[in-house]
Motif scaffolding. Structure first.
Motif, short mmCIF file in Angstrom:
data_model
loop_
_atom_site.label_atom_id
_atom_site.label_comp_id
_atom_site.label_asym_id
_atom_site.label_seq_id
_atom_site.Cartn_x
_atom_site.Cartn_y
_atom_site.Cartn_z
N SER A 56 -0.83 -0.54 -3.98
CA SER A 56 -2.23 -0.21 -4.32
C SER A 56 -2.15 1.43 -3.40
O SER A 56 -1.62 1.56 -2.25
CB SER A 56 -3.59 -0.70 -3.77
OG SER A 56 -3.88 -1.92 -4.31
N GLU A 98 -3.94 7.44 -13.93
CA GLU A 98 -3.40 6.29 -13.71
C GLU A 98 -1.75 6.59 -13.74
O GLU A 98 -1.13 5.95 -13.06
CB GLU A 98 -3.69 5.57 -15.11
CG GLU A 98 -5.15 4.83 -15.02
CD GLU A 98 -5.04 3.97 -13.49
OE1 GLU A 98 -4.25 3.22 -13.45
OE2 GLU A 98 -6.46 3.99 -13.09
N ASN A 102 3.11 -4.01 -7.17
CA ASN A 102 1.93 -4.23 -7.22
C ASN A 102 1.03 -3.51 -6.24
O ASN A 102 -0.31 -3.90 -5.93
CB ASN A 102 1.45 -5.73 -7.36
CG ASN A 102 1.84 -6.43 -8.54
OD1 ASN A 102 1.35 -6.65 -9.63
ND2 ASN A 102 2.94 -7.11 -8.37
N PHE A 122 1.03 -1.10 -0.17
CA PHE A 122 -0.09 0.14 0.06
C PHE A 122 0.81 1.22 -0.02
O PHE A 122 1.93 1.22 0.60
CB PHE A 122 -0.84 0.12 1.40
CG PHE A 122 -1.95 -1.21 1.19
CD1 PHE A 122 -2.99 -1.18 0.56
CD2 PHE A 122 -1.46 -2.14 1.86
CE1 PHE A 122 -3.75 -2.08 0.53
CE2 PHE A 122 -2.31 -3.50 2.09
CZ PHE A 122 -3.61 -3.27 1.31
#
Length: 906
Positions: A173, A134, A171, A30
């Motif tokens: 978030s 993004e 990966n 995270f």
């Protein structure tokens, strides 16, 4: 082995509850907002939860430092942006050297990190550009990844743990700050359903159908009880009639005994003799009369029928009819009328809608509201021009009303008030999701106006509901009001909106998807399988022969012979001959004779004379009378059925498999000086199993609508907008008879009757024969001819009345007139027998009219015997009327004809 072969043994999932994240700890998966504030967080700080959304939107509208394009994002840190692009493409296959090579020259975000976060929040609120958003997220993930990578020492080779860590970081978030989100819970207000006009029509149709079915049930109950009472009444009436007739005959005999006869001499027409005859010139006989008890009256039936049946009789005004048959025929006409109403209402409740070019047939059940405890009420007609209230109530399945209290009050005049606790269910219950209820069943004399209807029901599922309708207009019969009842003890107005209760989402936990992979590692020597020893100078040889042979032969033969032989022979012979013979024979004969002779010569002479007379007489008489009767009848019946079935099946399967293997294995140590020992061993295969984790996944369970929910919703919208196609005619697939509704539903042929067969036939456009009459009447006249016998007039007759096929005689009535010749002083007598019932002799002097009733409880078929005898009667004639009812066999035969036709059509 150049390449190992890998096999998947099995896959499995391990599930655990999700672990709460502590922001103070370093979580590689995270990316959090730094502790430094930004302009968006400053706007919502210490503000009301309800105002946050408006304040954030206002700040986003006034935000001037937004990054418009991806090029603007790249300008913040070009080297880091390039590294973020590479990291996104290779986030699942990373190595230290590759990361080192691609991150060369990239630096961390410093002051520009707040700028990236502010732009990310702005893009989230305004949704200006998905691509810019993004790009900002990739930049934040790459910044955190590079920060951790820089802490590693030079020329490091990733361990397994480090490989997992950096893959997880790649990966990661991005987590938005919690302060940006409000904590307001949404309230959902339960409002009563707003029914469309089509739904109202559907409920009213349902009410009309239910009430019609209820009336049909009442009519059938009354017919059943009238049938039973009719039999009892006929027996009692016949008994009373016989008693009255016997008393009348006794009274006539008493009058004759007390009267003084007058002797009159008359000449007998047959013998010519003068005889004395008693006459009663002054005697007058009373006329026989019998008045049966009135049948179809409320006074008579009040104590004979059940309360429900009597109420139907009274409410329908059946007292106007004189006989049971008339009343029952009137009820059957009403049943037929109600069946037509049910059929027409069911037809009107169906239609077709066009959804996506496909025509879908709808029925009335799809239009009925199903929200629990919602209702529709309307005024309905009660007997004797009164009114009651019909209520449609949606309920859960298998729910009944245990008790009820309700009241009705006129809004403009509180003194006009009615209350009751009686309720009657006319339909629904069981697996049905609605109830049809009648309130104030006995009826009310209501004046026009606006009323308030309140009440409380206690249900079988343990709940108690209240309803209150303050605008119930009963001026119109079709006026209806809808609403929803409230559940006592529950807050029916609002309830909190939770993720699970509203959206049907359940958090199951975190799942690890794992796979066990297997591959061959190596081969190693195993257990000893065989040891072979060969001595010095020895030759040893082993020869092995293996032969496998299999042969299968199957043979099957069947023979069946069936023979049925029936032989029936009847021979009867009777002969009749009549012969009269009379023979008279008489014979008489007479004969006369005389003779004389002279003989002489010396002393020997003589004279002889003789005479003879013979007479014979014979007489014979023969008289014979012979009578014989011959009747010949020969019946030969021969039925022969011979079925010879021979099945010969011979199956021969000869399979010969031979496998021969000859092995010759020898050891030659004849030239050797030492002993030789050979050891044979098994080879073991070694496998390597590896547990592979696909990764962690947060598992949610979603309760989604049934697959056809949206399709049904589209149909429903078409129905609500009254877009049913009325111009196009589509042939419908015939409904199976067992799927018909209401009185038309058939579980067997026995459900077909004279009141519904026409509607059933019209449903399939089928031609069927008309229903046979339940009762028919046959009649025949008879006459007793005069026949003189021993100075008295006597006569008799024997005859039959043919009963129509398929019917049986249940009762008969004899009426006629007799004339008695009272000149000889005797009383005339007559006896009439019909079937197995008769009446005693009836003494008559003079002439009068008579009537007899006969009852055949077991029924008589084919022929009804009628016989009569009279004595001292000058003339007599009578008619016999026979009431016949259809037999059970004939009714079932008629019922089977249409049902077989309908089964073929479907």
């Amino acid at each position: 082995m150049s390449q190992n072969i890998k096999n998947n043994l099995f896959r499995f999932v391990t599930l655990r509850s999700p672990q709460l994240i502590d922001e103070k700890e370093d979580h590689p998966g995270f990316v959090y907002h730094p502790e430094e504030p930004n302009r968006f967080l400053s706007v919502v700080e210490n503000q009301q939860e309800s105002d946050k959304k408006v304040l954030l939107q206002q700040e986003a509208d006034a935000f001037t430092g937004s990054l418009k394009t991806i090029a603007d994002v790249k300008q913040l840190n070009p080297a880091l942006y390039l590294f973020s692009s590479w990291l996104m493409r290779n986030k699942n296959a990373l190595s230290y050297d590759e990361i080192k090579a691609n991150s060369e020259g990239a630096s961390l975000l410093t002051t520009s990190e707040i700028v990236v976060w502010e732009n990310l929040i702005y893009q989230t609120i305004s949704k200006a550009s998905v691509h810019v958003r993004e790009a900002l997220i990739r930049l934040l993930v790459a910044n955190q990844f590079l920060d951790a990578f820089n802490d590693l020492s030079e020329n490091t080779i990733f361990t397994e743990e480090q490989d997992k860590e950096f893959t997880r970081r790649a990966n990661a978030s991005v987590v938005m700050p919690k302060a940006l989100f409000s904590k307001i819970t949404t309230e959902i207000t339960k409002l009563g359903p707003k029914l469309s006009d089509l739904q109202r029509k559907a409920i009213n149709n349902e009410a009309d159908i239910a009430l019609a079915k209820d009336r049909i049930s009442d009519y059938k109950l009354l017919i059943k009880e009238l049938d039973k009472e009719e039999v009892i009444f006929n027996k009692a009436n016949q008994k009373a009639y016989d008693t009255a007739l016997n008393q009348y005959n006794k009274d006539v005999e008493t009058l004759i005994e007390n009267a003084t006869p007058v002797i009159v001499q008359q000449t007998d027409s047959d013998t010519g003799e003068i005889v004395d005859v008693k006459t009663y010139p002054d005697l007058v006989f009373p006329k026989f009369s019998y008045t049966p008890e009135e049948t179809i009256t409320k006074t008579y039936l009040a104590t004979k029928l059940s309360d429900n049946a009597y109420n139907v009789f009274d409410n329908e005004g059946l007292e106007m009819y004189d006989t049971f048959t008339e009343a029952k025929n009137a009820l059957k006409s009403k049943i037929k009328k109600e069946n037509k109403a049910v059929f027409s209402k069911a037809k009107k409740s169906s239609g077709k809608v066009n959804v996506g070019g496909t025509y879908i047939r709808t029925n009335r059940s799809s239009r009925l509201p199903s929200t629990p405890y919602c209702f529709l009420v309307r005024k309905d007609r009660a007997p004797k021009n009164k009114s009651n209230i019909y209520m449609y109530l949606a309920t859960p399945q298998n729910t009944q009303i245990l008790s009820a209290t309700y009241s009705l009050e006129l809004n403009s005049d509180s003194s006009v008030s009615y209350s009751s606790n009686e309720i009657r269910r006319v339909h629904g219950g069981g697996v049905s999701t609605h109830l049809g209820l009648i309130l104030f069943e006995s009826g009310l004399d209501l004046i026009h106006g606006i009323y308030t209807l309140t009440g409380q029901y206690t249900l079988s599922n343990g709940k108690t509901i209240d309803f209150n309708i303050d605008n119930f207009n009963i001026s119109k019969l079709t006026e209806s009001v809808t609403g929803c009842a409230t559940i006592v003890g529950e807050n029916a107005e609002t309830e909190l909106n939770s993720l699970e209760s509203v959206y049907g989402i359940t958090n199951l936990g975190v799942a690890d998807f794992r796979r066990v992979e297997q591959e061959v590692c190596c081969y190693v020597p195993g257990e000893v399988s065989h040891i072979e020893n060969v001595m010095a100078r020895e030759y040893k040889e082993r020869s092995t022969r293996s032969l496998t042979s299999a042969e299968t032969t199957i043979e099957e033969s069947r023979e069946s012979e069936i023979e049925n032989l029936t032989d029936s022979t009847t021979t009867e012979r009777n002969e009749m001959q009549s012969e009269v013979a009379s023979v008279l024979n008489e014979d008489e004969s007479q004969s006369y004779g005389a003779n004389a002779s002279v003989r002489g010569g010396g002393k020997n002479w003589g004279f002889t004379a003789g005479a003879s007379f013979n007479s014979a007489s014979a007489s014979a008489s023969s008289n014979s009378n012979t009578q014989a009767q011959t009747y010949a009848q020969e019946v030969t019946e021969r039925a022969m059925e011979r079925v010879v079935q021979k099945i010969s099946s011979k199956r021969t399967s000869r399979i010969l498999r031979e496998f021969e293997e000859n092995n010759s294995h020898g050891f030659d140590n004849r030239k050797g000086e030492t002993h030789v020992t050979g050891v044979y061993r098994w080879v073991d295969k070694i496998y390597k199993n590896k547990l592979i984790n696909y990764g962690k996944r947060l598992m949610y369970e979603f309760a989604i609508p049934e697959p056809s929910k949206f399709f049904k919703e589209a149909i429903w919208k078409k129905i609500e907008n009254d877009e049913i196609d009325k111009d196009l005619i589509f042939p419908d697939k015939p409904t199976h008879p067992s799927l018909l509704e209401g009185e038309l539903a058939m579980s067997s042929a026995l459900d077909i009757n004279e009141t519904n067969y026409q509607q059933i036939a019209s449903e399939y456009n089928a031609e069927v024969s008309s229903a046979p009459q339940e009762m028919i009447t046959l009649s025949k006249s008879f006459k007793l001819d005069y026949n003189a016998q021993a100075n008295d007039e006597a006569s008799s007759l024997n005859d039959n009345i043919d009963i129509t096929e398929g019917y049986e005689a249940k009762s008969a009535t004899v009426n006629g007139r007799i004339f008695s010749d009272s000149g000889n002083g005797n009383n005339g007598r007559i006896n009439i027998s019909v079937g197995y019932d008769n009446h005693d002799d009836m003494t008559v002097l003079g002439h009068r009219q008579f009537e007899y009733d006969y009852t055949f409880m077991d029924g008589i078929r084919q022929e009804l015997a009628v016989s009569a005898s009279a004595f001292d009667m000058a003339a007599s004639s009578f008619n016999v009327s026979v009431s016949c009812s259809i037999t059970t066999e004939a009714l079932e035969q008629w019922q089977m004809k249409p049902i077989m036709l309908l089964w073929k059509l479907t």
